[in-house]
Design an enzyme around this catalytic site. Structure first.
Site, PDB file in Angstrom:
ATOM      1  N   THR A  93       0.871  -1.179   0.000  1.00 13.86           N
ATOM      2  CA  THR A  93       0.000   0.000   0.000  1.00 13.86           C
ATOM      3  C   THR A  93       0.903   1.222   0.000  1.00 13.86           C
ATOM      4  O   THR A  93       1.670   1.423   0.955  1.00 13.86           O
ATOM      5  CB  THR A  93      -0.891   0.012   1.254  1.00 13.86           C
ATOM      6  N   LYS A 168      -7.786   1.808  -3.036  1.00 12.74           N
ATOM      7  CA  LYS A 168      -7.450   1.322  -1.682  1.00 12.74           C
ATOM      8  C   LYS A 168      -7.580   2.463  -0.657  1.00 12.74           C
ATOM      9  O   LYS A 168      -8.080   2.256   0.454  1.00 12.74           O
ATOM     10  CB  LYS A 168      -6.022   0.772  -1.707  1.00 12.74           C
ATOM     11  N   LYS A 243      -1.041   4.706   8.452  1.00 13.50           N
ATOM     12  CA  LYS A 243      -0.293   4.876   7.201  1.00 13.50           C
ATOM     13  C   LYS A 243      -1.278   5.067   6.032  1.00 13.50           C
ATOM     14  O   LYS A 243      -1.147   5.986   5.225  1.00 13.50           O
ATOM     15  CB  LYS A 243       0.590   3.645   6.939  1.00 13.50           C
TER      16      LYS A 243
HETATM   17  P1  NAD Z   1       5.572  -6.698   6.993  1.00 13.21           P
HETATM   18  O1  NAD Z   1       6.329  -5.625   7.674  1.00 13.21           O
HETATM   19  O2  NAD Z   1       5.180  -7.917   7.743  1.00 13.21           O
HETATM   20  O3  NAD Z   1       6.415  -7.190   5.706  1.00 13.21           O
HETATM   21  C1  NAD Z   1       7.229  -6.358   4.942  1.00 13.21           C
HETATM   22  C2  NAD Z   1       8.495  -7.131   4.610  1.00 13.21           C
HETATM   23  O4  NAD Z   1       9.329  -6.327   3.776  1.00 13.21           O
HETATM   24  C3  NAD Z   1       9.322  -7.486   5.848  1.00 13.21           C
HETATM   25  O5  NAD Z   1       9.550  -8.877   5.879  1.00 13.21           O
HETATM   26  C4  NAD Z   1      10.624  -6.713   5.660  1.00 13.21           C
HETATM   27  O6  NAD Z   1      11.779  -7.378   6.158  1.00 13.21           O
HETATM   28  C5  NAD Z   1      10.672  -6.598   4.137  1.00 13.21           C
HETATM   29  N1  NAD Z   1      11.516  -5.505   3.672  1.00 13.21           N
HETATM   30  C6  NAD Z   1      11.604  -4.233   4.155  1.00 13.21           C
HETATM   31  N2  NAD Z   1      12.493  -3.534   3.416  1.00 13.21           N
HETATM   32  C7  NAD Z   1      12.942  -4.368   2.444  1.00 13.21           C
HETATM   33  C8  NAD Z   1      13.866  -4.216   1.376  1.00 13.21           C
HETATM   34  N3  NAD Z   1      14.505  -3.064   1.159  1.00 13.21           N
HETATM   35  N4  NAD Z   1      14.111  -5.274   0.575  1.00 13.21           N
HETATM   36  C9  NAD Z   1      13.485  -6.466   0.797  1.00 13.21           C
HETATM   37  N5  NAD Z   1      12.603  -6.675   1.805  1.00 13.21           N
HETATM   38  C10 NAD Z   1      12.331  -5.630   2.614  1.00 13.21           C
HETATM   39  O7  NAD Z   1       4.301  -6.003   6.346  1.00 13.21           O
HETATM   40  P2  NAD Z   1       2.973  -6.708   5.771  1.00 13.21           P
HETATM   41  O8  NAD Z   1       1.929  -6.728   6.834  1.00 13.21           O
HETATM   42  O9  NAD Z   1       3.358  -7.957   5.062  1.00 13.21           O
HETATM   43  O10 NAD Z   1       2.489  -5.578   4.742  1.00 13.21           O
HETATM   44  C11 NAD Z   1       3.146  -5.411   3.491  1.00 13.21           C
HETATM   45  C12 NAD Z   1       2.378  -4.365   2.694  1.00 13.21           C
HETATM   46  O11 NAD Z   1       1.025  -4.802   2.525  1.00 13.21           O
HETATM   47  C13 NAD Z   1       2.291  -2.993   3.382  1.00 13.21           C
HETATM   48  O12 NAD Z   1       2.423  -2.008   2.403  1.00 13.21           O
HETATM   49  C14 NAD Z   1       0.916  -2.991   4.020  1.00 13.21           C
HETATM   50  O13 NAD Z   1       0.379  -1.690   4.163  1.00 13.21           O
HETATM   51  C15 NAD Z   1       0.122  -3.805   3.008  1.00 13.21           C
HETATM   52  N6  NAD Z   1      -1.045  -4.494   3.574  1.00 13.21           N
HETATM   53  C16 NAD Z   1      -0.974  -5.141   4.765  1.00 13.21           C
HETATM   54  C17 NAD Z   1      -2.108  -5.778   5.274  1.00 13.21           C
HETATM   55  C18 NAD Z   1      -2.064  -6.520   6.594  1.00 13.21           C
HETATM   56  O14 NAD Z   1      -3.126  -6.891   7.104  1.00 13.21           O
HETATM   57  N7  NAD Z   1      -0.890  -6.794   7.156  1.00 13.21           N
HETATM   58  C19 NAD Z   1      -3.323  -5.749   4.561  1.00 13.21           C
HETATM   59  C20 NAD Z   1      -3.359  -5.094   3.325  1.00 13.21           C
HETATM   60  C21 NAD Z   1      -2.207  -4.468   2.848  1.00 13.21           C
END
Ligand code: NAD
Length: 290
Positions: A93, A168, A243
């Site tokens: 997102t 979104k 966010k």
């Molecule tokens: P998360 O923090 O669990 O996962 C993000 C991952 O990215 C982590 O494992 C981190 O180590 C990795 N990362 C960070 N910087 C990096 C880089 N430079 N190179 C490679 N890997 C890197 O977050 P999430 O909950 O999986 O959410 C991911 C995205 O999805 C976000 O943008 C969030 O807003 C969106 N989202 C989340 C949800 C939810 O319920 N968790 C729902 C809809 C959308």
């Protein structure tokens, strides 16, 4: 068969990758946290030792990262090694303008890009029932459709670049606002001496019904199982909701949209995060919003 690179194997990404592997796709994964990559090796993920490793020989790259700056940083580090025609589908997102900027950057390099954020949370990622809201070209969407169908149950090409992120932002602004409203309705009911279960029964089948009541009721022991029954363990954290509301607010301002309820929701979530409650599920706003 198309080869997939997947960057960002956190709460959402790891689960989305599992579904792609279960469908017998070859997936190479990368995350700055190597442990997250290693956890998926026993079920068939190929390990990329670095970002350049992932960009070699892949047809599609899916990113699932915390924010737009990180998505752009990752893209910048691999862009020169991608073959023309490679498709990057970003399900993080991120800000609407950032998504448009990344589309343009990719177009200039003869790469395809889709902004494809999701709704459905960790449960939807696990079950393969996410909804993908997609912005970009039809050709790129057609290429990604089979993969959206594996990781999700719905996908829609919402329009031009940035439309997925714009959709979104609208959805989550509405969700935040309805959740706060649901909390107020239950508080009023409590102060009027109503039985919360009976109130739920009527609200969930009457004109006030909405997803925040019917599927995610924020009152302990009332309605289907939800984070309220589990001390507001997320689910979808208030930090992430803030966010998303900040993205929505930026869009409200840049388009001169009148959205006082959306602004008010953002203020409430700002306060919740400032009070160190950002790691709770966003539905806990109904407890602290006063
Ligand atoms: P998360 O923090 O669990 O996962 C993000 C991952 O990215 C982590 O494992 C981190 O180590 C990795 N990362 C960070 N910087 C990096 C880089 N430079 N190179 C490679 N890997 C890197 O977050 P999430 O909950 O999986 O959410 C991911 C995205 O999805 C976000 O943008 C969030 O807003 C969106 N989202 C989340 C949800 C939810 O319920 N968790 C729902 C809809 C959308």
């Amino acid at each position: 068969m198309k080869k997939i690179g997947f960057i960002g194997l956190g709460n959402m990404g790891a689960r989305m990758v599992k579904n792609l592997l279960n469908a017998n796709y070859e997936v190479t994964g990368y995350d700055i946290n190597e442990e997250f990559v290693n956890q998926l090796l026993p079920i068939g993920l190929k390990k990329a030792s670095d970002l350049n490793d992932i960009s070699k020989d892949t047809d599609i790259i899916i990113t699932m990262l915390p924010n737009g700056e990180i998505v752009e940083g990752v893209l910048d580090s691999i862009i020169d090694s991608l073959r023309p025609g490679t498709l990057i589908s970003d399900s993080s997102t991120i800000d609407v303008d950032k998504a448009k900027h990344l589309h343009k950057k990719c177009e200039d390099r003869k790469l395809l890009f889709l902004d494809a954020p999701v709704s459905g949370g960790v449960g939807g990622a696990e079950d393969g029932t996410l909804t993908f809201m997609v912005g970009g070209g039809e050709d790129a969407y057609e290429i990604m459709l089979p993969f959206f169908q594996i990781m999700g149950k719905n996908s829609l090409l919402c329009g031009s670049p940035g439309s997925g992120q714009a959709t979104k932002a609208c959805n989550n602004m509405l969700l935040a606002t309805t959740m706060i409203g649901v909390g107020e309705a239950f508080s009023l009911g409590q102060n009027l001496g109503l039985d919360p279960e009976k109130l739920f029964e009527i609200l969930s089948t009457s004109t006030g019904s909405c997803w925040a009541i019917n599927s995610y009721c924020p009152v302990k022991g009332v309605g289907p199982s939800s984070p309220a029954d589990n001390d507001f363990k997320p689910g979808f954290s208030a930090d992430l909701m803030l966010k998303d509301l900040t993205i929505a607010l930026k869009a409200i301002e840049s388009t001169n949209t009148s959205a006082p309820f959306g602004k008010n929701s953002q203020e409430n979530f700002k306060r919740m995060v400032k009070e160190n409650r950002g790691s709770l599920d966003f539905s806990a706003i109904t407890k602290f919003n006063n």
